[in-house]
Design an enzyme around this catalytic site. Structure first.
Site, PDB file in Angstrom:
ATOM      1  N   LYS A   1      69.428 180.813  19.404  1.00 43.56           N
ATOM      2  CA  LYS A   1      69.557 181.116  17.975  1.00 43.56           C
ATOM      3  C   LYS A   1      70.770 181.982  17.680  1.00 43.56           C
ATOM      4  CE  LYS A   1      65.003 180.146  16.304  1.00 43.56           C
ATOM      5  NZ  LYS A   1      63.798 180.582  15.623  1.00 43.56           N
TER       6      LYS A   1
ATOM      7  N   LYS B   1      64.272 169.309  21.280  1.00 44.51           N
ATOM      8  CA  LYS B   1      62.952 169.347  20.645  1.00 44.51           C
ATOM      9  C   LYS B   1      63.084 169.140  19.136  1.00 44.51           C
ATOM     10  CE  LYS B   1      62.542 174.198  19.594  1.00 44.51           C
ATOM     11  NZ  LYS B   1      61.877 175.437  19.502  1.00 44.51           N
TER      12      LYS B   1
ATOM     13  N   LYS C   1      62.746 172.732  13.017  1.00 48.23           N
ATOM     14  CA  LYS C   1      62.884 172.931  11.568  1.00 48.23           C
ATOM     15  C   LYS C   1      64.348 173.093  11.186  1.00 48.23           C
ATOM     16  CE  LYS C   1      58.711 175.806  11.518  1.00 48.23           C
ATOM     17  NZ  LYS C   1      58.410 177.205  11.867  1.00 48.23           N
TER      18      LYS C   1
HETATM   19  P1  TYM Z   1      57.467 178.186  15.201  1.00 47.37           P
HETATM   20  O1  TYM Z   1      57.260 178.592  13.787  1.00 47.37           O
HETATM   21  O2  TYM Z   1      58.827 177.819  15.643  1.00 47.37           O
HETATM   22  O3  TYM Z   1      56.504 176.987  15.563  1.00 47.37           O
HETATM   23  C1  TYM Z   1      55.128 177.031  15.258  1.00 47.37           C
HETATM   24  C2  TYM Z   1      54.339 176.364  16.373  1.00 47.37           C
HETATM   25  O4  TYM Z   1      54.774 175.011  16.526  1.00 47.37           O
HETATM   26  C3  TYM Z   1      55.119 174.771  17.889  1.00 47.37           C
HETATM   27  N1  TYM Z   1      56.234 173.821  17.942  1.00 47.37           N
HETATM   28  C4  TYM Z   1      56.221 172.667  18.605  1.00 47.37           C
HETATM   29  N2  TYM Z   1      55.266 172.072  19.360  1.00 47.37           N
HETATM   30  C5  TYM Z   1      55.559 170.857  19.899  1.00 47.37           C
HETATM   31  N3  TYM Z   1      56.745 170.224  19.725  1.00 47.37           N
HETATM   32  C6  TYM Z   1      57.736 170.800  18.978  1.00 47.37           C
HETATM   33  N4  TYM Z   1      58.894 170.163  18.797  1.00 47.37           N
HETATM   34  C7  TYM Z   1      57.487 172.069  18.386  1.00 47.37           C
HETATM   35  N5  TYM Z   1      58.226 172.896  17.605  1.00 47.37           N
HETATM   36  C8  TYM Z   1      57.444 173.963  17.359  1.00 47.37           C
HETATM   37  C9  TYM Z   1      55.510 176.130  18.427  1.00 47.37           C
HETATM   38  O5  TYM Z   1      55.404 176.177  19.833  1.00 47.37           O
HETATM   39  C10 TYM Z   1      54.527 177.040  17.731  1.00 47.37           C
HETATM   40  O6  TYM Z   1      53.288 177.045  18.420  1.00 47.37           O
HETATM   41  N6  TYM Z   1      57.530 182.509  17.719  1.00 47.37           N
HETATM   42  C11 TYM Z   1      56.663 181.517  17.100  1.00 47.37           C
HETATM   43  C12 TYM Z   1      55.782 182.094  16.012  1.00 47.37           C
HETATM   44  C13 TYM Z   1      54.948 183.271  16.409  1.00 47.37           C
HETATM   45  C14 TYM Z   1      53.790 183.229  17.219  1.00 47.37           C
HETATM   46  C15 TYM Z   1      53.322 184.570  17.274  1.00 47.37           C
HETATM   47  C16 TYM Z   1      53.098 182.205  17.886  1.00 47.37           C
HETATM   48  C17 TYM Z   1      55.165 184.556  16.031  1.00 47.37           C
HETATM   49  N7  TYM Z   1      54.181 185.325  16.540  1.00 47.37           N
HETATM   50  C18 TYM Z   1      52.196 184.920  18.000  1.00 47.37           C
HETATM   51  C19 TYM Z   1      51.961 182.567  18.622  1.00 47.37           C
HETATM   52  C20 TYM Z   1      51.522 183.891  18.666  1.00 47.37           C
HETATM   53  C21 TYM Z   1      57.545 180.445  16.484  1.00 47.37           C
HETATM   54  O7  TYM Z   1      58.685 180.656  16.200  1.00 47.37           O
HETATM   55  O8  TYM Z   1      56.867 179.323  16.180  1.00 47.37           O
END
Ligand code: TYM
Length: 346
Positions: free
Chosen positions: A115, A207, A210
């Site tokens: 990032k 992957k 967003k």
């Molecule tokens: P974020 O917002 O990027 O994504 C949310 C969830 O979606 C999953 N994900 C995917 N799974 C499969 N294939 C993909 N291409 C894909 N893209 C995203 C992510 O693994 C996630 O589960 N850091 C985290 C948010 C967060 C969090 C937490 C998660 C903040 N605090 C505490 C768990 C526990 C994030 O950026 O997710």
């Protein structure tokens, strides 16, 4: 090792463009867990601002994630749904963890490197410290299980390291305060399900994300049927027909991804997809994949649209959930303050 009551925590960033990866890798998997464990599902708005967000869009995106949780079937009577910034304990515990985690640990985080890109000096301090806030999210509720997609694995390993170091650094005080030999659990990541890593429709080695500049790289949860069909029709493939065995998907990332998506959306094994389409050209397979995707996503996006038209209701769910989360968080933070030696009114 101390015993901890099982509890699930997970979060999704409100940065717009919620996509099929978020749904299959995370949100859809949150739903059945609410019948097995106490669950807390958070809209992590404080993580979102580690990269600049337009304030009006951020507010909308917070409601979008909350609507996706509700539309997917998370029941606010069973699970807590809330947004992070309404519970000040996240920031408080993150600060303590900033002082527990080491620079070297955070410097190894691949998501920061991706990032921040080449211009690291110009990245926000928040982006660097992001994993400490994530550890705080989880450990504020002393959560034992965290369902996420595969891309979060490294952050969850760091969460375990932070819990371990806190437990070690303050071992004497933790015991003296009556918490036994550990205050924080060593959280288990739940990286499972048929699609822990959904890939871009334009490039099977990246992957689905967003932030990809190409809207054709992802299927979003608000895409209509025509858009889904068009995106799948344009998805990158290779010139060979589909194989008959899953072993034949090796070295064919785009084919592998589309077959995985089909299996996850239809609720069948990948081999069952190939039993049906082995030897077929992508054109016929893609038509069927689009149908399966539309069938799976249409009710979800219709419900999200309905909820998005009722922001008062969604805001109410978040306010109620935040009050419940705060009750749990306050107990943890009071104990943390005692353990680290802060003075507080009793
Ligand atoms: P974020 O917002 O990027 O994504 C949310 C969830 O979606 C999953 N994900 C995917 N799974 C499969 N294939 C993909 N291409 C894909 N893209 C995203 C992510 O693994 C996630 O589960 N850091 C985290 C948010 C967060 C969090 C937490 C998660 C903040 N605090 C505490 C768990 C526990 C994030 O950026 O997710």
């Amino acid at each position: 090792m101390a015993q901890f009551t099982p509890r699930v925590f997970s979060g999704v960033q409100p940065t717009g463009n919620l996509h099929l990866g978020n749904y299959l890798g995370a949100i859809r998997r949150f739903v059945p867990l609410q019948d097995e464990y106490p669950c807390i599902y958070c809209v992590v708005d404080m993580h979102a601002i580690t990269l600049w967000q337009d304030p009006a869009e951020l507010r909308n995106n917070i409601r979008e994630v909350a609507s996706a949780y509700l539309a997917a079937g998370i029941d606010p009577k069973k699970a807590i749904i809330f947004n992070q910034s309404q519970v000040s304990g996240h920031a408080e515990l993150a600060w303590v963890f900033n002082c527990v985690a080491r620079m070297g640990w955070l410097s190894r985080m691949t998501q920061f490197k991706e990032k921040a890109g080449k211009d690291r000096e110009n990245a926000s301090v928040g982006l660097f410290a992001y994993p400490d806030l994530m550890a705080a999210d989880i450990l504020l509720y002393r959560a034992t299980h965290v369902p996420v997609g595969e891309d979060q694995k490294q952050h969850l390993e760091l969460t375990r390291d932070i819990a371990q170091k806190f437990n070690n650094d303050f071992a004497a005080q933790i015991a003296a305060e009556g918490h036994g030999d550990a205050f924080f659990p060593i959280t288990e990541p739940l990286i499972q399900g048929p699609a822990p890593r959904v890939m871009s429709l334009r490039d099977g080695s990246k992957k689905m994300s967003k932030s990809d500049p190409s809207a054709y790289s992802r299927i979003t949860l608000t895409d209509d049927a025509d858009t889904i069909q068009q995106k799948i029709r344009k998805a990158k493939t290779d010139p060979e027909p589909l194989p008959s065995e899953t072993a034949g998907l090796a070295g064919r990332p785009e084919a592998d991804n589309l077959v995985t998506m089909f299996a996850a959306l239809a609720g069948i094994e990948r081999q069952a997809v190939l039993d049906r389409f082995g030897g077929a050209q992508f054109s016929s397979f893609k038509g069927e994949l689009a149908d399966v995707a539309v069938t799976a996503l249409a009710p979800l996006s219709a419900e999200m649209r309905r909820l998005r038209a009722d922001p008062g209701f969604v805001d109410g769910v978040l306010a109620t959930g935040s009050a419940k989360a705060r009750d749990i968080a306050t107990v943890t933070m009071d104990a943390v303050k005692d353990i680290v030696g802060f003075l507080r009114a009793r």
